[in-house]
Write a protein that holds these residues in place. Structure first.
Motif, mmCIF file in Angstrom:
data_model
loop_
_atom_site.group_PDB
_atom_site.id
_atom_site.type_symbol
_atom_site.label_atom_id
_atom_site.label_comp_id
_atom_site.label_asym_id
_atom_site.label_seq_id
_atom_site.Cartn_x
_atom_site.Cartn_y
_atom_site.Cartn_z
ATOM 1 N N LEU A 7 -0.282 2.304 6.530
ATOM 2 C CA LEU A 7 0.129 3.219 5.467
ATOM 3 C C LEU A 7 -0.696 2.855 4.244
ATOM 4 N N ASP A 8 -1.327 3.839 3.648
ATOM 5 C CA ASP A 8 -2.150 3.600 2.463
ATOM 6 C C ASP A 8 -1.380 4.076 1.234
ATOM 7 N N LEU A 9 -0.680 3.153 0.598
ATOM 8 C CA LEU A 9 0.144 3.503 -0.568
ATOM 9 C C LEU A 9 -0.692 3.947 -1.763
ATOM 10 N N ASN A 10 -1.992 3.657 -1.744
ATOM 11 C CA ASN A 10 -2.878 4.115 -2.820
ATOM 12 C C ASN A 10 -3.054 5.629 -2.795
ATOM 13 N N ARG A 11 -2.791 6.244 -1.653
ATOM 14 C CA ARG A 11 -3.001 7.690 -1.494
ATOM 15 C C ARG A 11 -1.684 8.473 -1.452
ATOM 16 N N LYS A 12 -0.634 7.914 -2.001
ATOM 17 C CA LYS A 12 0.673 8.597 -1.994
ATOM 18 C C LYS A 12 0.547 9.967 -2.648
ATOM 19 N N ARG A 13 1.097 10.966 -1.970
ATOM 20 C CA ARG A 13 1.008 12.336 -2.459
ATOM 21 C C ARG A 13 2.199 12.682 -3.339
ATOM 22 N N SER A 14 2.105 13.792 -4.013
ATOM 23 C CA SER A 14 3.172 14.211 -4.920
ATOM 24 C C SER A 14 4.479 14.507 -4.188
ATOM 25 N N ASP A 15 4.406 14.827 -2.890
ATOM 26 C CA ASP A 15 5.627 15.082 -2.125
ATOM 27 C C ASP A 15 6.256 13.789 -1.592
ATOM 28 N N GLY A 16 5.646 12.646 -1.928
ATOM 29 C CA GLY A 16 6.181 11.349 -1.532
ATOM 30 C C GLY A 16 5.631 10.806 -0.226
ATOM 31 N N ASN A 17 4.932 11.632 0.531
ATOM 32 C CA ASN A 17 4.366 11.167 1.787
ATOM 33 C C ASN A 17 3.145 10.286 1.561
ATOM 34 N N VAL A 18 2.965 9.359 2.481
ATOM 35 C CA VAL A 18 1.842 8.417 2.430
ATOM 36 C C VAL A 18 1.060 8.585 3.727
ATOM 37 N N PRO A 19 -0.255 8.755 3.654
ATOM 38 C CA PRO A 19 -1.019 8.942 4.879
ATOM 39 C C PRO A 19 -1.173 7.654 5.685
ATOM 40 N N VAL A 20 -1.410 7.844 6.974
ATOM 41 C CA VAL A 20 -1.734 6.741 7.868
ATOM 42 C C VAL A 20 -3.246 6.765 8.064
ATOM 43 N N ILE A 21 -3.870 5.598 7.900
ATOM 44 C CA ILE A 21 -5.318 5.496 8.051
ATOM 45 C C ILE A 21 -5.679 4.554 9.199
ATOM 46 N N GLU A 22 -6.919 4.692 9.684
ATOM 47 C CA GLU A 22 -7.498 3.725 10.603
ATOM 48 C C GLU A 22 -8.143 2.659 9.738
ATOM 49 N N LEU A 23 -7.522 1.513 9.649
ATOM 50 C CA LEU A 23 -7.996 0.444 8.783
ATOM 51 C C LEU A 23 -8.992 -0.420 9.551
ATOM 52 N N LEU A 24 -10.261 -0.187 9.279
ATOM 53 C CA LEU A 24 -11.338 -0.912 9.951
ATOM 54 C C LEU A 24 -11.730 -2.139 9.146
ATOM 55 N N PRO A 25 -11.998 -3.263 9.825
ATOM 56 C CA PRO A 25 -12.299 -4.500 9.098
ATOM 57 C C PRO A 25 -13.551 -4.429 8.220
ATOM 58 N N GLN A 26 -14.529 -3.639 8.602
ATOM 59 C CA GLN A 26 -15.775 -3.594 7.844
ATOM 60 C C GLN A 26 -15.802 -2.526 6.752
ATOM 61 N N LYS A 27 -14.700 -1.792 6.586
ATOM 62 C CA LYS A 27 -14.658 -0.724 5.577
ATOM 63 C C LYS A 27 -13.582 -0.990 4.538
ATOM 64 N N LYS A 28 -13.806 -0.447 3.361
ATOM 65 C CA LYS A 28 -12.775 -0.472 2.320
ATOM 66 C C LYS A 28 -11.742 0.595 2.685
ATOM 67 N N PRO A 29 -10.467 0.346 2.375
ATOM 68 C CA PRO A 29 -9.421 1.326 2.725
ATOM 69 C C PRO A 29 -9.720 2.750 2.253
ATOM 70 N N LYS A 30 -10.299 2.890 1.070
ATOM 71 C CA LYS A 30 -10.570 4.240 0.552
ATOM 72 C C LYS A 30 -11.601 4.994 1.388
ATOM 73 N N ASP A 31 -12.384 4.257 2.183
ATOM 74 C CA ASP A 31 -13.409 4.870 3.024
ATOM 75 C C ASP A 31 -12.952 5.073 4.471
ATOM 76 N N CYS A 32 -11.729 4.690 4.784
ATOM 77 C CA CYS A 32 -11.202 4.808 6.151
ATOM 78 C C CYS A 32 -10.622 6.201 6.390
ATOM 79 N N ALA A 33 -10.721 6.638 7.626
ATOM 80 C CA ALA A 33 -10.254 7.977 8.004
ATOM 81 C C ALA A 33 -8.734 8.075 8.002
ATOM 82 N N VAL A 34 -8.249 9.204 7.517
ATOM 83 C CA VAL A 34 -6.824 9.524 7.593
ATOM 84 C C VAL A 34 -6.566 10.103 8.979
ATOM 85 N N VAL A 35 -5.598 9.529 9.703
ATOM 86 C CA VAL A 35 -5.271 10.017 11.046
ATOM 87 C C VAL A 35 -3.998 10.850 11.066
ATOM 88 N N SER A 36 -3.142 10.681 10.077
ATOM 89 C CA SER A 36 -1.917 11.484 9.938
ATOM 90 C C SER A 36 -1.582 11.608 8.462
#
Length: 79
Positions: A34-63
């Motif tokens: 869960l990437d709490l940095n990307r919390k939306r106005s409706d309160g939902n937080v996206p799920v990302i693929e957290l890759l070790p070699q990437k910064k979270p902001k550069d990781c793909a949103v999967v849901s």
């Protein structure tokens, strides 16, 4: 079933995982988080693929939300 809290705490200590990431599942190559940095106005937080070699902001949103992620994962389970 992995303990998401324990894995998140371990990763925060060992690799300085961002405090706004909560690991919820893993695969052989990355974590789902869960990437709490990307919390939306409706309160939902996206799920990302957290890759070790990437910064979270550069990781793909999967849901767009944990609920969507959970629904997709459980709907793939065959009984």
């Amino acid at each position: 079933m992995p303990d998401a809290i324990a894995i998140t705490a371990k990763e925060r200590e060992s690799v300085s995982l961002d405090k706004n990431m909560i690991i919820i599942a893993d695969s052989s190559e990355y974590y789902y988080a869960l990437d709490l940095n990307r919390k939306r106005s409706d309160g939902n937080v996206p799920v990302i693929e957290l890759l070790p070699q990437k910064k979270p902001k550069d990781c793909a949103v999967v849901s767009d939300s944990f609920g969507e992620f959970l629904f997709y994962r459980t709907s793939r389970i065959q009984m």
